[in-house]
Motif scaffolding. Structure first.
Motif: not given
Ligand SMILES: Nc1ncnc2c1ncn2[C@@H]1O[C@H](COP(=O)(O)OP(=O)(O)OP(=O)(O)O)[C@@H](O)[C@H]1O
Ligand SMILES: [Mg+2]
Length: 263
Positions: A216, A213-214, A47
């Motif tokens: 969380l 992914s951004h 992330v």
């Protein structure tokens, strides 16, 4: 020894410029010293904010970009030592799932042709009934009704299209799957179906995956371990719950604070 080892990976991009003589004018240190390891069957969540180097790191792992320096070992083989011709042979070992299945699938190819092409990369001699059986088995694995085998991507919903893309990624029997924001373009209700599918597949196929992914909260749901990336380096690494419950790094805390909470 881990299944995948990254040792001090640097991937820098150099822009050339100059009026008369071409010279290096600017270096972007997209990945700037990353050391990580992933076990067989593990899902690693990667992330970090846009531009921090997540995609560059994953492209480097897949040898689509050779690193400026550092060592990558997959399943006992040092990928960074391979000659370019041998690198091409290894590409099948890495498969990607992208954010937008509509863009990543060929609109003129049915599920049958898409999956046939992907299976034949590993098993070029498979044909006829055996090939069809392999396709139906894959469709079944990802929860697609085999009756849709002759349909085209536009005839499916977004979630179903992502299932086709996942089946295509599984078809060449990869050693490592890299999923780059695979649910970001989907409705929230569909997101969890796809995440659950990935979790099921990990269990049944012992898949090893890097999940980028951004978001969380998505990563927490899926990943065993999380690496938080910021400006080309990993600022924090640990198991998902520890990262969530007691983040050590300021940047991780900022990311966690950005998760919207339901009242
Ligand atoms: N081929 C390239 N040439 C030059 N610079 C590049 C190249 N690819 C990426 N970069 C730069 O490297 C940095 C990292 O980009 P990267 O795409 O890896 O980030 P990211 O974390 O995947 O971002 P996003 O979340 O937006 O996908 C950025 O500054 C980007 O502009
Ligand atoms: Mg990216």
């Amino acid at each position: 020894m881990s299944f995948l080892e990254l040792q001090d990976i640097h991937t820098h991009f150099t822009k050339k410029g100059g009026l008369i003589f071409q010279k290096d004018v600017e270096t972007v240190k997209a990945v700037n010293g990353v050391t990580l390891s992933v076990k067989k069957g593990e899902i690693l969540g990667l992330v970090g904010e846009s531009g921090c180097g997540k995609s560059t790191l994953s492209r480097t792992v897949m040898q689509l970009i050779r690193p400026t320096s550092g060592k990558i070992v997959l399943d006992g083989e040092v990928l960074t030592d391979l000659r370019p011709a041998d690198v091409r042979m290894r590409r099948l070992d890495f498969q990607m799932i992208f954010q937008d299945p509509y863009a990543s699938l060929n609109p003129r190819m049915t599920v049958y042709s898409t999956l046939a092409e992907a299976i034949k990369q590993r098993h070029p001699d498979l044909k006829g009934e055996d090939l069809t059986a392999a396709i139906i088995k894959l469709m079944d694995t990802v929860g697609l009704d085999p009756r849709f085998i002759r349909k085209y991507p536009h005839e499916f919903s977004g979630g179903q299209r992502q299932r086709i893309a996942i089946a295509r990624a599984l078809a060449p029997e990869p050693k490592l799957i890299i999923a780059d924001e695979p649910v970001s373009a989907l409705d929230v209700s569909i997101q969890s179906q796809i995440l659950n599918l990935l979790l099921d597949l990990r269990k049944t196929l012992d898949l090893t995956m890097i999940f980028i992914s951004h978001d969380l909260s998505v990563v927490r749901y899926l990943a065993d371990n999380i690496a938080v990336m910021h400006s080309g380096v990993i600022v924090e690494y640990g198991d998902s719950e520890t990262i969530f419950n007691s983040p050590q790094d300021d940047y991780t805390r900022t990311l966690l604070a950005a998760i919207p909470h339901l009242a």
